[in-house]
Write a protein that holds these residues in place. Structure first.
Motif, PDB file in Angstrom:
ATOM      1  N   THR A   1       7.619 -13.150  -4.709  1.00 27.52           N
ATOM      2  CA  THR A   1       8.269 -11.929  -4.218  1.00 27.52           C
ATOM      3  C   THR A   1       7.688 -10.703  -4.904  1.00 27.52           C
ATOM      4  OG1 THR A   1      10.323 -13.116  -3.748  1.00 27.52           O
ATOM      5  CG2 THR A   1      10.480 -10.731  -4.001  1.00 27.52           C
ATOM      6  N   LEU A   2       7.408 -10.812  -6.199  1.00 27.76           N
ATOM      7  CA  LEU A   2       6.838  -9.683  -6.924  1.00 27.76           C
ATOM      8  C   LEU A   2       5.466  -9.314  -6.363  1.00 27.76           C
ATOM      9  CD1 LEU A   2       6.771  -7.616  -9.175  1.00 27.76           C
ATOM     10  CD2 LEU A   2       5.905  -9.396 -10.707  1.00 27.76           C
TER      11      LEU A   2
ATOM     12  N   GLY B   1       3.063  -4.457  -0.796  1.00 24.87           N
ATOM     13  CA  GLY B   1       3.703  -3.726   0.285  1.00 24.87           C
ATOM     14  C   GLY B   1       4.198  -4.581   1.426  1.00 24.87           C
ATOM     15  N   TYR B   2       4.084  -5.906   1.308  1.00 26.01           N
ATOM     16  CA  TYR B   2       4.595  -6.785   2.357  1.00 26.01           C
ATOM     17  C   TYR B   2       6.118  -6.857   2.335  1.00 26.01           C
ATOM     18  CZ  TYR B   2      -0.250  -8.301   2.679  1.00 26.01           C
ATOM     19  OH  TYR B   2      -1.616  -8.335   2.829  1.00 26.01           O
TER      20      TYR B   2
ATOM     21  N   VAL C   1      -0.533   2.176  -9.639  1.00 23.03           N
ATOM     22  CA  VAL C   1      -1.857   1.602  -9.901  1.00 23.03           C
ATOM     23  C   VAL C   1      -2.753   2.725 -10.389  1.00 23.03           C
ATOM     24  CG1 VAL C   1      -3.891   0.540  -8.882  1.00 23.03           C
ATOM     25  CG2 VAL C   1      -1.628  -0.272  -8.247  1.00 23.03           C
ATOM     26  N   ASP C   2      -3.185   2.632 -11.636  1.00 22.66           N
ATOM     27  CA  ASP C   2      -4.006   3.685 -12.245  1.00 22.66           C
ATOM     28  C   ASP C   2      -3.374   5.063 -12.042  1.00 22.66           C
ATOM     29  OD1 ASP C   2      -5.980   1.927 -13.198  1.00 22.66           O
ATOM     30  OD2 ASP C   2      -6.979   1.904 -11.256  1.00 22.66           O
ATOM     31  N   GLY C   3      -2.063   5.112 -12.183  1.00 21.59           N
ATOM     32  CA  GLY C   3      -1.337   6.372 -12.072  1.00 21.59           C
ATOM     33  C   GLY C   3      -0.939   6.758 -10.665  1.00 21.59           C
ATOM     34  N   LEU C   4      -1.469   6.052  -9.640  1.00 21.93           N
ATOM     35  CA  LEU C   4      -1.137   6.351  -8.252  1.00 21.93           C
ATOM     36  C   LEU C   4       0.120   5.595  -7.843  1.00 21.93           C
ATOM     37  CD1 LEU C   4      -1.870   7.474  -5.369  1.00 21.93           C
ATOM     38  CD2 LEU C   4      -3.181   5.358  -5.052  1.00 21.93           C
ATOM     39  N   ASP C   5       1.096   6.305  -7.289  1.00 22.58           N
ATOM     40  CA  ASP C   5       2.327   5.679  -6.823  1.00 22.58           C
ATOM     41  C   ASP C   5       2.056   4.985  -5.487  1.00 22.58           C
ATOM     42  OD1 ASP C   5       4.866   4.945  -6.029  1.00 22.58           O
ATOM     43  OD2 ASP C   5       5.785   6.877  -6.482  1.00 22.58           O
ATOM     44  N   ILE C   6       2.108   3.645  -5.485  1.00 26.91           N
ATOM     45  CA  ILE C   6       1.855   2.881  -4.254  1.00 26.91           C
ATOM     46  C   ILE C   6       3.135   2.274  -3.681  1.00 26.91           C
ATOM     47  CG2 ILE C   6      -0.493   2.308  -5.027  1.00 26.91           C
ATOM     48  CD1 ILE C   6       0.605  -0.587  -5.530  1.00 26.91           C
ATOM     49  N   THR C   7       4.277   2.643  -4.237  1.00 26.84           N
ATOM     50  CA  THR C   7       5.546   1.987  -3.904  1.00 26.84           C
ATOM     51  C   THR C   7       5.828   1.971  -2.413  1.00 26.84           C
ATOM     52  OG1 THR C   7       6.363   2.916  -5.995  1.00 26.84           O
ATOM     53  CG2 THR C   7       7.971   1.815  -4.578  1.00 26.84           C
ATOM     54  N   ARG C   8       5.544   3.052  -1.727  1.00 26.63           N
ATOM     55  CA  ARG C   8       5.893   3.159  -0.298  1.00 26.63           C
ATOM     56  C   ARG C   8       4.667   3.078   0.615  1.00 26.63           C
ATOM     57  NH1 ARG C   8      10.828   1.761  -1.380  1.00 26.63           N
ATOM     58  NH2 ARG C   8      11.778   3.106  -2.961  1.00 26.63           N
TER      59      ARG C   8
ATOM     60  N   PRO D   1       1.667   1.399   2.897  1.00 28.72           N
ATOM     61  CA  PRO D   1       1.501   0.166   3.681  1.00 28.72           C
ATOM     62  C   PRO D   1       0.450  -0.736   3.032  1.00 28.72           C
ATOM     63  CG  PRO D   1       0.379   1.987   4.754  1.00 28.72           C
ATOM     64  CD  PRO D   1       1.154   2.578   3.605  1.00 28.72           C
ATOM     65  N   PRO D   2       0.462  -2.033   3.348  1.00 30.61           N
ATOM     66  CA  PRO D   2      -0.458  -2.974   2.693  1.00 30.61           C
ATOM     67  C   PRO D   2      -1.934  -2.595   2.766  1.00 30.61           C
ATOM     68  CG  PRO D   2       1.256  -4.180   3.857  1.00 30.61           C
ATOM     69  CD  PRO D   2       1.438  -2.737   4.219  1.00 30.61           C
ATOM     70  N   HIS D   3      -2.397  -2.081   3.897  1.00 27.77           N
ATOM     71  CA  HIS D   3      -3.825  -1.767   3.992  1.00 27.77           C
ATOM     72  C   HIS D   3      -4.215  -0.624   3.076  1.00 27.77           C
ATOM     73  CE1 HIS D   3      -2.227   1.221   6.899  1.00 27.77           C
ATOM     74  NE2 HIS D   3      -3.327   1.912   6.638  1.00 27.77           N
ATOM     75  N   ARG D   4      -3.298   0.322   2.862  1.00 26.92           N
ATOM     76  CA  ARG D   4      -3.578   1.410   1.924  1.00 26.92           C
ATOM     77  C   ARG D   4      -3.567   0.902   0.488  1.00 26.92           C
ATOM     78  NH1 ARG D   4      -1.837   6.520   3.176  1.00 26.92           N
ATOM     79  NH2 ARG D   4      -2.483   7.034   1.023  1.00 26.92           N
TER      80      ARG D   4
END
Length: 235
Positions: free
Chosen positions: A46-47, A53-54, A64-71, A73-76
């Motif tokens: 699950t983690l 992003g799934y 990731v390296d300071g970039l907020d990827i929380t929201r 989509p998976p391809h991004r």
């Protein structure tokens, strides 16, 4: 710790109304390898799916390296430099080994260069690039998943139970591949494993997940680590 490559801060996630991860926090330094251990059903997969992003995070943040990827989509998220080798065989069975390896490359022209790097680690594929991936053995398919991830030259690799059902010789080869990747490119690795000796060989640190929370962390090279981990993995 060196510069943080992956920072998971108080993340809660799950499936619809079911909460699996509860305020989970974990930081991994750039070039570090961390093994996430625990019994089945504790939230390990699950983690990884939440990071990719799934599954949407219900709360908390992932950087990731300071970039907020929380929201994102998976391809991004994949384009941010994360490669994911899932537990289930996520291969295109009817495509050739070559075509599976080409997936995710920034351009086709770099194939020969990238394959030349990984070929010494996975010599089984050298003369079989035209063979359909679906005709490979289970162990070979696992190796192809890892080889495909390495071909991307990611900054972070997420690996989910890649040793499950594999022969010891194949497990040794996968460990060598991951150690080679870290040594050559400084890749950050987060791996989920039930195979504790494999995990401790590859990882710098371990974290134990229980009921969606990290309950213990430590140095994977510490002489007392294995006994403590095995206690947590007992049914």
């Amino acid at each position: 710790m060196s510069q943080v490559a992956l920072n998971i801060e108080r993340v809660t996630s799950g499936y619809k109304a079911s909460v699996v991860l509860r305020n989970l926090s974990l930081s991994i330094g750039s070039g570090e390898a961390v093994a996430l251990l625990g019994k089945n059903g504790m939230g390990k997969t699950t983690l990884l799916k939440t990071i990719m992003g799934y599954l949407p995070a219900k709360s908390g943040a992932i950087h990731v390296d300071g970039l907020d990827i929380t929201r994102l989509p998976p391809h991004r998220i994949a384009r941010s430099g994360i490669a994911y080798a899932p537990q289930e065989h996520a291969l295109f069975q009817d495509l050739s080994i070559r075509d599976n390896l080409r997936l995710g490359l920034p351009r086709v022209s770099v194939f020969n260069e990238r394959f030349a790097e990984i070929e010494p680690i996975f010599p089984v594929f050298k003369t079989r690039l035209k063979q359909d991936a679906g005709t490979l053995s289970g162990g070979e398919q696992k190796m192809l998943l890892v080889a495909r991830a390495l071909m991307m030259r990611p900054s972070i690799i997420l690996l989910d139970e890649i040793t499950e059902g594999l022969q010891p010789s194949v497990i040794d080869r996968l460990a060598d591949a991951l150690l080679w990747e870290r040594g050559r490119h400084g890749t950050t690795i987060l791996l989920i494993e039930q195979n504790v000796p494999f995990a401790l060989k590859v990882a710098d640190r371990y974290a134990v997940l229980k009921q969606g929370e990290v309950i213990e962390q430590g140095d994977a090279k510490h002489l007392g680590a294995a006994a403590s981990i095995f206690d947590h993995l007992r049914v």
